[in-house]
Design a protein around this motif. Sequence first.
Motif, PDB file in Angstrom:
ATOM      1  N   ALA A 344      45.120  48.019  37.014  1.00  0.00           N
ATOM      2  CA  ALA A 344      44.332  46.967  36.691  1.00  0.00           C
ATOM      3  C   ALA A 344      44.258  46.841  34.998  1.00  0.00           C
ATOM      4  N   LEU A 345      44.423  47.620  34.179  1.00  0.00           N
ATOM      5  CA  LEU A 345      44.478  47.584  32.723  1.00  0.00           C
ATOM      6  C   LEU A 345      45.816  46.933  32.388  1.00  0.00           C
ATOM      7  N   VAL A 346      46.850  47.638  32.975  1.00  0.00           N
ATOM      8  CA  VAL A 346      48.310  47.111  32.597  1.00  0.00           C
ATOM      9  C   VAL A 346      48.429  45.712  33.052  1.00  0.00           C
ATOM     10  N   ALA A 347      47.583  45.252  34.080  1.00  0.00           N
ATOM     11  CA  ALA A 347      47.880  43.883  34.547  1.00  0.00           C
ATOM     12  C   ALA A 347      47.000  43.016  33.615  1.00  0.00           C
ATOM     13  N   LEU A 348      45.914  43.446  33.118  1.00  0.00           N
ATOM     14  CA  LEU A 348      45.135  42.715  32.195  1.00  0.00           C
ATOM     15  C   LEU A 348      45.699  42.650  30.811  1.00  0.00           C
TER      16      LEU A 348
END
Length: 404
Positions: A344-348
């Motif tokens: 999720a962090l990489v996607a955001l």
Amino acid sequence: MRASDALASATATYAIPLLVLVTTGSTALTGLAFLFEWAPRLAAFAFAGVLVDRWGAGSVFRAANTVRACLVFLTGAALLVLPMAGTVTTGVVLAFSAVSGLLAEVSFVAVETLGVAAGRRLGAEAHRVQATQTGIDQGAVLVGPLLGGLLLLADPSVMMAVVALLSLVATVTASGVTQPARHATEPSSLAAGWRVLRRTPALVWLVVSLAASNLATGVLQAAAPIMVLHQFHSSTALVGSVWSAAAVASLLAVWVSRRAIDRCGTWAVGAVAAALATAACLVTAVAPTFFTYTVAVAVVMAGEGALTVVLRTLRSRLIPAAAFGSTLAATILLVLVPLPLAGALVALVPAAELPHLLLACAALQGLVLAACFAGLRRHRAACEPPRQQVPRPRHEYAEPVGTP
């Protein structure tokens, strides 16, 4: 048995995000694919440990791999008739990654239970079993990304066929596995695992340390395709080479750690491995060239490999035999929570800001590992292997003999 299962899981785990990136060109969807792979794995632990305690590790392992083989076959057939790119194709791949991840964790809990049962029979040498298991896992990480990348160059359906074959091999080779003894002193449920975890402080420290390491390595794994393609402007073929080089380093570290623990002890090896992994993770964030980045990732995974042997050895000593599967499932659930968070962090986070995210995760990992090792040292007695006693001689004058 374990090798076939681990290779099937590793091939799918690393190939699916790459397939999404190649077919869509979207870094956000790549991070989402990583999230879709790991979120269902967390749900698996609500019932995986219960299944293992109730039906036996061997039976659960065979069932999970059989179902996965059927699922992979159906997905490969669907990809044969669907276009290479498109919303439906992406949806099929994401759905497959979710269900495949769930089944992978069920089989993982089963095979870990078998491994820990074997380790308990070795007593103080349990770390040898954990080193062997870690070596198999890292060997799968070595071959899996490279195999997945090469098979994707041929066709996604070919990759699916190979994963299905590996799952079937795992099922067949597990046919003669001896079931570990079932214990009825504790109820088998995830709630029972939570209760054991709460009343074992050393196990809590151990879980926190594993979770911190997984957050850093999870961000590193999820960001790797983006870093290689966008930061260093390299080809997709080099993504697999990064992780293959890292797996070689990890295998060497596992081999060395087994002998280092025999000579220097668990705590010294763990401290050195933790410091090495943290320092190298910091370097990945500021690496100026692709070569430097590859070397840094390899050092990270070498440190993580040795650290994994240490932490898994301690975990096998801390979890009681009663309701072992449920307690193992509860601990692994907490350990894996950071992985979907990493996706999720990489996607955001925008691609240009990923180095800052890596820096923050590496710093957090170092602080948490230092605190956790200090906490584990305070409960050192609980982490030591049980003393094995030789039966008392029948002569009245003889003294009892114990292992020093």
